[in-house]
Design a protein around this motif. Structure first.
Motif, PDB file in Angstrom:
ATOM      1  N   VAL A  10      14.216   7.733 -86.789  1.00 45.86           N
ATOM      2  CA  VAL A  10      15.271   6.937 -85.857  1.00 45.86           C
ATOM      3  C   VAL A  10      15.557   5.727 -85.823  1.00 45.86           C
ATOM      4  CG1 VAL A  10      16.131   7.604 -83.814  1.00 45.86           C
ATOM      5  CG2 VAL A  10      15.288   9.014 -84.587  1.00 45.86           C
ATOM      6  N   ILE A  11      16.814   5.194 -86.247  1.00 43.69           N
ATOM      7  CA  ILE A  11      16.661   4.004 -86.340  1.00 43.69           C
ATOM      8  C   ILE A  11      16.947   3.117 -85.095  1.00 43.69           C
ATOM      9  CG2 ILE A  11      18.836   1.811 -86.870  1.00 43.69           C
ATOM     10  CD1 ILE A  11      19.264   3.750 -89.938  1.00 43.69           C
ATOM     11  N   ALA A  12      17.985   3.401 -84.032  1.00 43.72           N
ATOM     12  CA  ALA A  12      17.804   3.426 -82.706  1.00 43.72           C
ATOM     13  C   ALA A  12      17.264   3.177 -81.269  1.00 43.72           C
ATOM     14  CB  ALA A  12      20.014   3.561 -82.550  1.00 43.72           C
ATOM     15  N   PRO A  13      16.563   2.509 -81.042  1.00 48.00           N
ATOM     16  CA  PRO A  13      15.840   3.422 -80.047  1.00 48.00           C
ATOM     17  C   PRO A  13      15.959   4.244 -78.801  1.00 48.00           C
ATOM     18  CG  PRO A  13      16.781   0.562 -79.633  1.00 48.00           C
ATOM     19  CD  PRO A  13      17.455   1.094 -80.488  1.00 48.00           C
ATOM     20  N   GLU A  14      15.228   4.142 -78.860  1.00 44.67           N
ATOM     21  CA  GLU A  14      15.290   5.582 -77.501  1.00 44.67           C
ATOM     22  C   GLU A  14      15.097   5.290 -75.970  1.00 44.67           C
ATOM     23  OE1 GLU A  14      14.420   9.561 -79.938  1.00 44.67           O
ATOM     24  OE2 GLU A  14      12.745   7.549 -80.746  1.00 44.67           O
ATOM     25  N   VAL A  15      15.843   6.025 -75.345  1.00 48.70           N
ATOM     26  CA  VAL A  15      15.421   5.348 -73.984  1.00 48.70           C
ATOM     27  C   VAL A  15      14.382   6.319 -73.374  1.00 48.70           C
ATOM     28  CG1 VAL A  15      17.121   5.424 -71.312  1.00 48.70           C
ATOM     29  CG2 VAL A  15      18.217   5.150 -73.341  1.00 48.70           C
ATOM     30  N   ILE A  16      13.678   5.958 -72.452  1.00 49.22           N
ATOM     31  CA  ILE A  16      12.124   6.374 -71.869  1.00 49.22           C
ATOM     32  C   ILE A  16      12.710   6.923 -70.647  1.00 49.22           C
ATOM     33  CG2 ILE A  16      11.099   6.366 -74.364  1.00 49.22           C
ATOM     34  CD1 ILE A  16       9.923   4.358 -72.191  1.00 49.22           C
ATOM     35  N   ALA A  17      13.215   5.677 -69.991  1.00 51.26           N
ATOM     36  CA  ALA A  17      13.763   5.783 -68.493  1.00 51.26           C
ATOM     37  C   ALA A  17      14.776   5.529 -68.259  1.00 51.26           C
ATOM     38  CB  ALA A  17      12.327   5.042 -67.769  1.00 51.26           C
ATOM     39  N   ASN A  26      12.201   2.362 -76.140  1.00 56.35           N
ATOM     40  CA  ASN A  26      10.410   2.054 -76.505  1.00 56.35           C
ATOM     41  C   ASN A  26      10.313   1.361 -76.648  1.00 56.35           C
ATOM     42  OD1 ASN A  26      12.237   2.508 -78.747  1.00 56.35           O
ATOM     43  ND2 ASN A  26      11.245   5.086 -78.769  1.00 56.35           N
ATOM     44  N   THR A  27      11.640   0.796 -76.752  1.00 54.96           N
ATOM     45  CA  THR A  27      11.171  -0.988 -78.053  1.00 54.96           C
ATOM     46  C   THR A  27      11.824  -1.715 -76.453  1.00 54.96           C
ATOM     47  OG1 THR A  27      13.825  -1.278 -78.168  1.00 54.96           O
ATOM     48  CG2 THR A  27      12.308  -0.520 -79.714  1.00 54.96           C
ATOM     49  N   LEU A  28      12.157  -2.158 -75.328  1.00 53.34           N
ATOM     50  CA  LEU A  28      12.788  -2.874 -74.290  1.00 53.34           C
ATOM     51  C   LEU A  28      10.384  -3.134 -73.619  1.00 53.34           C
ATOM     52  CD1 LEU A  28      13.859  -4.701 -72.656  1.00 53.34           C
ATOM     53  CD2 LEU A  28      14.579  -3.315 -71.682  1.00 53.34           C
ATOM     54  N   LEU A  29      10.048  -1.854 -73.849  1.00 54.59           N
ATOM     55  CA  LEU A  29       9.290  -2.006 -73.076  1.00 54.59           C
ATOM     56  C   LEU A  29       8.297  -2.656 -73.441  1.00 54.59           C
ATOM     57  CD1 LEU A  29       7.279  -0.189 -70.350  1.00 54.59           C
ATOM     58  CD2 LEU A  29       6.676   1.268 -72.166  1.00 54.59           C
ATOM     59  N   PRO A 140       8.881   8.609 -78.470  1.00 54.66           N
ATOM     60  CA  PRO A 140       7.754   7.918 -78.056  1.00 54.66           C
ATOM     61  C   PRO A 140       7.973   6.208 -77.181  1.00 54.66           C
ATOM     62  CG  PRO A 140       8.743   7.085 -80.749  1.00 54.66           C
ATOM     63  CD  PRO A 140       9.448   8.618 -79.842  1.00 54.66           C
ATOM     64  N   TRP A 141       7.181   6.299 -76.021  1.00 55.61           N
ATOM     65  CA  TRP A 141       7.069   5.218 -75.467  1.00 55.61           C
ATOM     66  C   TRP A 141       6.677   3.968 -76.251  1.00 55.61           C
ATOM     67  CZ3 TRP A 141       3.335   8.382 -71.735  1.00 55.61           C
ATOM     68  CH2 TRP A 141       3.673   9.765 -71.654  1.00 55.61           C
ATOM     69  N   PHE A 142       6.416   3.608 -77.709  1.00 55.83           N
ATOM     70  CA  PHE A 142       6.094   2.458 -77.259  1.00 55.83           C
ATOM     71  C   PHE A 142       6.780   2.040 -79.361  1.00 55.83           C
ATOM     72  CE2 PHE A 142       2.584   4.197 -74.540  1.00 55.83           C
ATOM     73  CZ  PHE A 142       2.586   2.897 -73.806  1.00 55.83           C
ATOM     74  N   ARG A 143       7.381   1.383 -79.347  1.00 51.37           N
ATOM     75  CA  ARG A 143       8.210   1.367 -80.547  1.00 51.37           C
ATOM     76  C   ARG A 143       8.023  -0.289 -80.700  1.00 51.37           C
ATOM     77  NH1 ARG A 143      13.242   3.643 -82.770  1.00 51.37           N
ATOM     78  NH2 ARG A 143      14.210   1.304 -84.702  1.00 51.37           N
ATOM     79  N   PRO A 144       7.613  -0.802 -82.232  1.00 54.09           N
ATOM     80  CA  PRO A 144       7.810  -1.966 -81.976  1.00 54.09           C
ATOM     81  C   PRO A 144       9.082  -3.228 -81.891  1.00 54.09           C
ATOM     82  CG  PRO A 144       6.234  -1.772 -84.184  1.00 54.09           C
ATOM     83  CD  PRO A 144       6.532  -0.263 -82.930  1.00 54.09           C
ATOM     84  N   PRO A 145       8.990  -4.178 -80.700  1.00 52.66           N
ATOM     85  CA  PRO A 145       9.873  -4.331 -80.642  1.00 52.66           C
ATOM     86  C   PRO A 145      11.025  -5.537 -81.501  1.00 52.66           C
ATOM     87  CG  PRO A 145       8.760  -5.604 -79.167  1.00 52.66           C
ATOM     88  CD  PRO A 145       8.049  -5.255 -80.110  1.00 52.66           C
TER      89      PRO A 145
END
Length: 296
Positions: A10-17, A26-29, A140-145
């Protein structure tokens, strides 16, 4: 039934909360994690400031001296001191953000997609290890920023805007704008003045294009590396760890350095007056002419 399936790309970051309605991806985290990690490292590395440094303080001083030497070798001592904070911040932040990709848990720990489990008749559990046809049913909760185009574009915009700011501050408004709108050349340099005027307008397009090239270069390389690690971790787990993780560390360092160094180069170019170059060329021509007359 498959033992596992390739991870969903998935190219776009995913909302986790969504705390208080604010979407956290996940990228913002991981961006926050990167910032916190850097603050902690520099706090513990600089709190004592021993005259004879050792350990973490020694490593940080070596890093800062190396980066400062690089900046001053390009821009000189006076301008280098002004450019150093931005350039060093870009390099260090981008390297740590890129480096997150090699840590365990990145792209592999997260929230299970309940709908996918129910489709396969599997009841979700508080803690589960996914395998088989549902092995990639995870957010995933974690993804490189730096695999988030929003971050790389923001960094590119900061680079270009600060470069323009330094240009106005060091050259003055008139001299800086003349690099893009060279009306003087139209009336003083004849046909070549038209060429110089058009070249100035092309510089404006170049500034906008720099945002695109900066952001997509960093995003593309790190995102591709992240996908490569994920795919080969599923296909050949042991081989992927041995071969591709050192390669990814190397790419992380190179891309961080490239982003910071290009920013430094454009800062130097952005604070150099074109009229100053013309004056140098004119002075050089006069000296050459005088030397020729003296020789005769």
């Amino acid at each position: 039934m498959n033992l596992w399936r390739l991870p969903e790309i998935v190219i776009a970051p995913e909302v986790i909360a969504r705390p208080f309605g604010f979407p956290v991806t996940n990228t913002l985290l991981c961006t926050w994690i990167t910032i916190i990690a850097l603050v902690v490292v520099f706090y513990f590395g600089t709190r004592k400031r021993d005259m004879i440094p050792s350990g973490l303080q020694n490593a940080l001083e070596w890093l800062i001296e190396a980066l400062l030497g690089l900046v001053e070798s390009v821009s000189g001592k006076e301008k280098g001191r002004k450019f150093f904070p931005l350039v060093a911040t870009f390099i260090i932040f981008a390297f740590v953000a890129n480096l997150l990709d090699v840590f365990p848990g990145i792209d592999t720990i997260g929230t299970v997609k309940v709908d996918e489990l129910l489709k396969h008749g599997i009841q979700p559990q508080p803690i589960m290890f996914l395998f088989g046809d549902v092995s990639n049913a995870i957010v995933p909760w974690f993804r490189p920023p730096t695999t988030d185009l929003n971050l790389t574009i923001a960094m590119a915009v900061v680079s270009v805007v600060v470069t323009q700011g330094f240009g106005f501050a060091m050259l003055g408004g008139g001299s800086h704008l003349s690099k893009y709108f060279n009306f003087k050349a139209l009336f003083t340099r004849g046909p070549m003045g038209i060429v110089e005027f058009v070249v100035g307008l092309l510089e404006i397009i170049s500034e906008a294009g720099r945002i695109i090239s900066f952001s997509f270069r960093l995003f593309g390389n790190i995102f591709a590396g992240s996908v490569l690690l994920a795919v080969f971790a599923f296909l050949l787990p042991a081989v992927a760890n041995i071969v591709f993780i050192p390669l990814e560390i190397f790419v992380a360092a190179v891309q961080a350095f490239v982003f910071g160094f290009l920013t430094l180069v454009f800062l130097e170019l952005g604070t150099t007056s074109h009229s100053h170059d013309h004056e140098e060329h004119a002075a050089h021509g006069e000296i050459t002419e005088k030397e020729g007359v003296a020789a005769h």
